[in-house]
Design a protein around this motif. Structure first.
Motif, PDB file in Angstrom:
ATOM      1  N   GLY B 135       0.814  -1.216   0.000  1.00  0.00           N
ATOM      2  CA  GLY B 135       0.000   0.000   0.000  1.00  0.00           C
ATOM      3  C   GLY B 135       0.845   1.263   0.000  1.00  0.00           C
ATOM      4  O   GLY B 135       0.572   2.202  -0.752  1.00  0.00           O
ATOM      5  N   ILE B 136       1.880   1.292   0.835  1.00  0.00           N
ATOM      6  CA  ILE B 136       2.732   2.483   0.909  1.00  0.00           C
ATOM      7  C   ILE B 136       3.459   2.680  -0.424  1.00  0.00           C
ATOM      8  O   ILE B 136       3.523   3.796  -0.961  1.00  0.00           O
ATOM      9  N   LEU B 137       3.979   1.558  -0.981  1.00  0.00           N
ATOM     10  CA  LEU B 137       4.684   1.672  -2.260  1.00  0.00           C
ATOM     11  C   LEU B 137       3.741   2.155  -3.370  1.00  0.00           C
ATOM     12  O   LEU B 137       4.092   3.034  -4.151  1.00  0.00           O
ATOM     13  N   THR B 138       2.533   1.563  -3.411  1.00  0.00           N
ATOM     14  CA  THR B 138       1.575   2.007  -4.435  1.00  0.00           C
ATOM     15  C   THR B 138       1.247   3.479  -4.231  1.00  0.00           C
ATOM     16  O   THR B 138       1.167   4.246  -5.192  1.00  0.00           O
ATOM     17  N   GLY B 139       1.039   3.856  -2.975  1.00  0.00           N
ATOM     18  CA  GLY B 139       0.698   5.239  -2.675  1.00  0.00           C
ATOM     19  C   GLY B 139       1.783   6.201  -3.123  1.00  0.00           C
ATOM     20  O   GLY B 139       1.503   7.252  -3.696  1.00  0.00           O
ATOM     21  N   ILE B 140       3.040   5.829  -2.878  1.00  0.00           N
ATOM     22  CA  ILE B 140       4.161   6.688  -3.292  1.00  0.00           C
ATOM     23  C   ILE B 140       4.193   6.796  -4.814  1.00  0.00           C
ATOM     24  O   ILE B 140       4.328   7.892  -5.379  1.00  0.00           O
ATOM     25  N   ALA B 141       4.010   5.641  -5.479  1.00  0.00           N
ATOM     26  CA  ALA B 141       4.030   5.646  -6.945  1.00  0.00           C
ATOM     27  C   ALA B 141       2.920   6.537  -7.492  1.00  0.00           C
ATOM     28  O   ALA B 141       3.155   7.388  -8.352  1.00  0.00           O
ATOM     29  N   VAL B 142       1.713   6.369  -6.942  1.00  0.00           N
ATOM     30  CA  VAL B 142       0.575   7.158  -7.433  1.00  0.00           C
ATOM     31  C   VAL B 142       0.781   8.634  -7.122  1.00  0.00           C
ATOM     32  O   VAL B 142       0.442   9.510  -7.920  1.00  0.00           O
ATOM     33  N   GLY B 143       1.354   8.907  -5.947  1.00  0.00           N
ATOM     34  CA  GLY B 143       1.544  10.297  -5.543  1.00  0.00           C
ATOM     35  C   GLY B 143       2.572  11.022  -6.394  1.00  0.00           C
ATOM     36  O   GLY B 143       2.454  12.215  -6.634  1.00  0.00           O
ATOM     37  N   PHE B 144       3.592  10.309  -6.854  1.00  0.00           N
ATOM     38  CA  PHE B 144       4.688  10.995  -7.538  1.00  0.00           C
ATOM     39  C   PHE B 144       4.667  10.845  -9.048  1.00  0.00           C
ATOM     40  O   PHE B 144       5.116  11.730  -9.763  1.00  0.00           O
ATOM     41  N   SER B 145       4.181   9.697  -9.535  1.00  0.00           N
ATOM     42  CA  SER B 145       4.287   9.455 -10.967  1.00  0.00           C
ATOM     43  C   SER B 145       2.938   9.655 -11.647  1.00  0.00           C
ATOM     44  O   SER B 145       1.934   9.075 -11.237  1.00  0.00           O
ATOM     45  N   LYS B 146       2.946  10.471 -12.679  1.00  0.00           N
ATOM     46  CA  LYS B 146       1.704  10.746 -13.405  1.00  0.00           C
ATOM     47  C   LYS B 146       1.188   9.487 -14.081  1.00  0.00           C
ATOM     48  O   LYS B 146      -0.010   9.230 -14.128  1.00  0.00           O
ATOM     49  N   ALA B 147       2.120   8.682 -14.619  1.00  0.00           N
ATOM     50  CA  ALA B 147       1.716   7.458 -15.310  1.00  0.00           C
ATOM     51  C   ALA B 147       1.068   6.489 -14.320  1.00  0.00           C
ATOM     52  O   ALA B 147       0.013   5.905 -14.592  1.00  0.00           O
ATOM     53  N   ALA B 148       1.686   6.323 -13.153  1.00  0.00           N
ATOM     54  CA  ALA B 148       1.130   5.420 -12.146  1.00  0.00           C
ATOM     55  C   ALA B 148      -0.239   5.922 -11.711  1.00  0.00           C
ATOM     56  O   ALA B 148      -1.179   5.137 -11.517  1.00  0.00           O
ATOM     57  N   ASP B 149      -0.348   7.234 -11.574  1.00  0.00           N
ATOM     58  CA  ASP B 149      -1.621   7.824 -11.176  1.00  0.00           C
ATOM     59  C   ASP B 149      -2.699   7.494 -12.207  1.00  0.00           C
ATOM     60  O   ASP B 149      -3.806   7.077 -11.874  1.00  0.00           O
ATOM     61  N   TYR B 150      -2.312   7.641 -13.498  1.00  0.00           N
ATOM     62  CA  TYR B 150      -3.271   7.411 -14.581  1.00  0.00           C
ATOM     63  C   TYR B 150      -3.768   5.976 -14.589  1.00  0.00           C
ATOM     64  O   TYR B 150      -4.958   5.720 -14.765  1.00  0.00           O
ATOM     65  N   TRP B 151      -2.859   5.001 -14.399  1.00  0.00           N
ATOM     66  CA  TRP B 151      -3.240   3.596 -14.537  1.00  0.00           C
ATOM     67  C   TRP B 151      -3.739   2.986 -13.233  1.00  0.00           C
ATOM     68  O   TRP B 151      -4.620   2.115 -13.254  1.00  0.00           O
ATOM     69  N   ILE B 152      -3.160   3.407 -12.120  1.00  0.00           N
ATOM     70  CA  ILE B 152      -3.506   2.717 -10.863  1.00  0.00           C
ATOM     71  C   ILE B 152      -4.713   3.355 -10.180  1.00  0.00           C
ATOM     72  O   ILE B 152      -5.542   2.652  -9.599  1.00  0.00           O
ATOM     73  N   SER B 153      -4.834   4.683 -10.261  1.00  0.00           N
ATOM     74  CA  SER B 153      -5.945   5.345  -9.576  1.00  0.00           C
ATOM     75  C   SER B 153      -7.320   4.767  -9.918  1.00  0.00           C
ATOM     76  O   SER B 153      -8.126   4.537  -9.023  1.00  0.00           O
ATOM     77  N   PRO B 154      -7.627   4.520 -11.210  1.00  0.00           N
ATOM     78  CA  PRO B 154      -8.937   3.935 -11.512  1.00  0.00           C
ATOM     79  C   PRO B 154      -9.123   2.575 -10.852  1.00  0.00           C
ATOM     80  O   PRO B 154     -10.216   2.250 -10.376  1.00  0.00           O
ATOM     81  N   ILE B 155      -8.036   1.799 -10.811  1.00  0.00           N
ATOM     82  CA  ILE B 155      -8.130   0.472 -10.175  1.00  0.00           C
ATOM     83  C   ILE B 155      -8.476   0.638  -8.701  1.00  0.00           C
ATOM     84  O   ILE B 155      -9.345  -0.049  -8.162  1.00  0.00           O
ATOM     85  N   ILE B 156      -7.780   1.589  -8.045  1.00  0.00           N
ATOM     86  CA  ILE B 156      -8.067   1.827  -6.632  1.00  0.00           C
ATOM     87  C   ILE B 156      -9.522   2.230  -6.473  1.00  0.00           C
ATOM     88  O   ILE B 156     -10.229   1.765  -5.580  1.00  0.00           O
ATOM     89  N   ARG B 157      -9.978   3.100  -7.371  1.00  0.00           N
ATOM     90  CA  ARG B 157     -11.334   3.629  -7.226  1.00  0.00           C
ATOM     91  C   ARG B 157     -12.390   2.536  -7.438  1.00  0.00           C
ATOM     92  O   ARG B 157     -13.445   2.563  -6.826  1.00  0.00           O
ATOM     93  N   ILE B 158     -12.087   1.582  -8.343  1.00  0.00           N
ATOM     94  CA  ILE B 158     -13.073   0.526  -8.604  1.00  0.00           C
ATOM     95  C   ILE B 158     -12.996  -0.565  -7.547  1.00  0.00           C
ATOM     96  O   ILE B 158     -14.010  -0.991  -6.993  1.00  0.00           O
ATOM     97  N   LEU B 159     -11.757  -1.019  -7.255  1.00  0.00           N
ATOM     98  CA  LEU B 159     -11.614  -2.163  -6.360  1.00  0.00           C
ATOM     99  C   LEU B 159     -11.695  -1.771  -4.888  1.00  0.00           C
ATOM    100  O   LEU B 159     -12.157  -2.546  -4.055  1.00  0.00           O
ATOM    101  N   GLY B 160     -11.209  -0.571  -4.587  1.00  0.00           N
ATOM    102  CA  GLY B 160     -11.076  -0.166  -3.192  1.00  0.00           C
ATOM    103  C   GLY B 160     -12.336  -0.291  -2.353  1.00  0.00           C
ATOM    104  O   GLY B 160     -12.324  -0.926  -1.299  1.00  0.00           O
ATOM    105  N   PRO B 161     -13.438   0.282  -2.789  1.00  0.00           N
ATOM    106  CA  PRO B 161     -14.614   0.309  -1.924  1.00  0.00           C
ATOM    107  C   PRO B 161     -15.287  -1.060  -1.746  1.00  0.00           C
ATOM    108  O   PRO B 161     -16.120  -1.209  -0.871  1.00  0.00           O
TER     109      PRO B 161
END
Lengths: 259, 314
Positions: B135-161
């Motif tokens: 979680g911390i590693l994913t969070g750092i990646a999403v927080g700093f990298s635009k590409a990670a944000d683009y690809w991972i954020s939707p996954i978090i939003r769909i799977l997370g809840p």
């Protein structure tokens, strides 16, 4: 002497949210002599902070170039130290570690450890080394941020309204402090301010800027001896000259004759 | 107030007197020994020693004076439970066993309980640390990298809840064993809040901190790990705290799906056997385990976030 800044025909533009282009700096040319104290003054929107950020290397100009001692500025570097209006200290680090940050980032901390205490005492914070930023007053935090920038031995110290958030008395003390530090560690200082008195008290040269389009209106050489008196006739004359350039002089008083 | 320090001892004495003087109601099944009496005596002795110690040691006095009313409350709670169950049998005997029977269940089942505790702790810790690190590693990646944000954020939003227990059917067929499946579910439950809070912590860092550090000579990775991560720490800990809480819930559910041992499994099994004293014994152990973990997390947080003292209270 090192630390000469040359701004050559610099244009800076920003794309605004509505898609139009805003010219923040319009063909600016400027030479800052090594070791001098230069102030940028002008109302907000005149591009003074934009110019300072360009010199710091935080942004790149749309065209033109800026050089430090003949070398083109291409990104931030510790030889151009920066102090913001807010102290922007790292809140999770003690004052000591804040000041040591640059040394550690450059991996020279081991060799230059003793400089941390040296710079802490330079700004009078030797007793607050282990305090955290939130425990310091505004003036003290700003001193710490000054020490943090100075420890990198910058050729140029860039000051973005460093005293703007301080009360009037702390402010005057810090002005003297800046002059003292400059005489101890020779370097070029470039300060953005909108306080005319502050600029006159500190600077060798005042760059008066005007907004829309942002350009340099006037460059004033201040040739008063230091320490300067704020009520000296020359001081007052330059003050009204600057205010006139900035169109803040107000209307001429109507002549009244009493017989 | 001197009496405050002695309150737990007095309450213990009262609890012991209640047990000795009031006859047990025959309708409530008896435990095979007076375990509650032993616990009360042990508690009373400890309370006496603490009260005495607080008169001798200033630092301990402060802690004990603060905690004494709480422990008095705990002792009084068990005394009231004792009265309502064993002494007068006011509560239904099947569902509300006497303190003696609860403690008795802990004693008679101690070997199995210890084994279950070990299994649960292993599962919880594997899942928690796995989920927290990822979680911390994913969070750092999403927080700093635009590409990670683009690809991972939707996954978090769909799977997370989605509650991680909803994945049970899928996870059961895709993992080799029930243990690895359960660990994965717990990890998933921890991963979501940790990732979200870490990345939002990083995105909320004022840009001037990064600008200042770059003018001090810090490189890209130095800025990420020495500026980004520490300033995101406070919200990272909020994420971890939420993660711990949902990991407990997931642990209990996960252990009910084909685990061989574990506290959740034990509680479920004993419930089906209608042996409620064992259910309560298991629940008490779960409560102690969870609160120990949360206390530990808070201690770590206080250590790491010592710079926040006086800035934020939470």
């Amino acid at each position: 002497m090192v630390g000469e800044i040359n701004v050559k025909d610099v244009v800076q533009t920003f794309i605004q949210p509505d898609g139009s282009t805003l010219t923040a700096l319009d063909h600016v040319n400027l030479n800052v002599k090594a070791g001098s104290f230069v102030s940028f003054i002008g109302p907000s929107g005149c591009g003074k902070t934009t110019l300072l950020r360009l010199i710091a290397g935080l942004t790149k100009p749309a065209s033109g170039e800026i050089t430090l001692d003949g070398e083109k500025i291409d990104g931030p570097h510790y030889e151009r130290g920066l102090v913001f209006q807010n102290p922007t200290l790292f809140p999770w680090l003690s004052i000591y570690d804040n000041v040591a940050f640059g040394l550690k980032a450059r991996k020279i901390y081991k060799d230059k450890k003793q400089e941390v205490s040296e710079y802490l005492s330079l700004v009078g914070l030797e007793n607050f080394a282990s305090s955290y930023p939130h425990q310091l007053s505004g003036g003290m935090a700003q001193r710490a941020s000054l020490a943090r920038a100075l420890i990198g031995h910058p050729k140029v110290l860039l000051l973005d309204e460093p005293l703007g958030a301080l009360d009037a008395f702390t402010r005057m003390n810090m002005q003297d402090e800046l002059l003292r530090i400059r005489s101890e560690k020779s370097m070029t200082m470039i300060m953005v301010t909108h306080d005319v008195d502050e600029a006159l008290y500190l600077s060798d040269k005042i760059v008066v800027m005007s907004p829309r389009p942002a350009k340099i209106e006037d460059i004033i050489d201040v040739k008063m001896f230091r320490p300067r008196q704020r009520n000296n006739p020359e001081f007052l004359r330059l003050r009204s000259q600057i205010l006139k350039t900035l169109h803040y002089a107000g209307n001429e008083p109507e002549q009244e004759y009493v017989i | 107030m001197v009496i405050k320090k002695w309150l737990p001892a007095l309450a213990s004495a009262a609890a012991i007197l209640i047990q000795l003087l009031i006859a047990s109601n025959g309708n409530h099944p008896q435990a095979d020994a007076d375990y509650y009496l032993y616990v009360s005596i042990a508690g009373g002795v400890i309370a006496l020693m603490c009260a005495a110690a607080s008169h001798l040691h200033k630092g301990f006095d402060k802690i004990w004076s603060f905690k004494a009313p709480f422990w008095t409350g705990v002792i009084v709670f068990f005394a009231i439970l004792d009265i309502l169950t064993e002494k007068f049998c006011i509560l239904p005997a099947i569902y509300f066993p006497s303190p003696s029977r609860i403690f008795g269940a802990m004693v008679s089942d101690h070997a199995l309980l210890a084994k279950c505790l070990g299994y649960s702790a292993r599962l919880l810790l594997t899942g928690f640390f796995g989920g927290a690190i990822v979680g911390i590693l994913t969070g750092i990646a999403v927080g700093f990298s635009k590409a990670a944000d683009y690809w991972i954020s939707p996954i978090i939003r769909i799977l997370g809840p989605i509650p991680s227990t909803a994945w049970i059917p899928l996870v059961l067929i895709s993992f080799p064993s029930a243990v690895s499946a359960s660990a994965f579910l717990i990890g998933l439950a921890v991963w979501f809040p940790t990732t979200v809070m870490t990345s939002s912590g990083i995105k909320n860092i004022s840009n001037s901190l990064f600008e200042v550090s770059s003018t001090l000579g810090a490189g890209y990775f130095y800025r990420i790990f020495k500026v980004g991560v520490p300033s995101a720490m406070p919200s990272m800990f909020i994420g971890l705290f939420n993660g711990v809480c949902s990991s407990f819930i997931t642990l209990m559910t996960a252990e009910m799906i084909g685990a061989k041992y574990g506290i959740g499994w034990y509680v479920n099994w004993q419930k089906e056997m209608m042996s409620y004293s064992n259910v309560y014994a298991g629940l008490i152990i779960i409560a102690v385990l969870c609160s120990l973990l949360i206390t530990l997390l808070f201690k770590v947080r206080d250590k790491v976030l010592v710079w926040q003292k006086g800035v934020i209270k939470w």
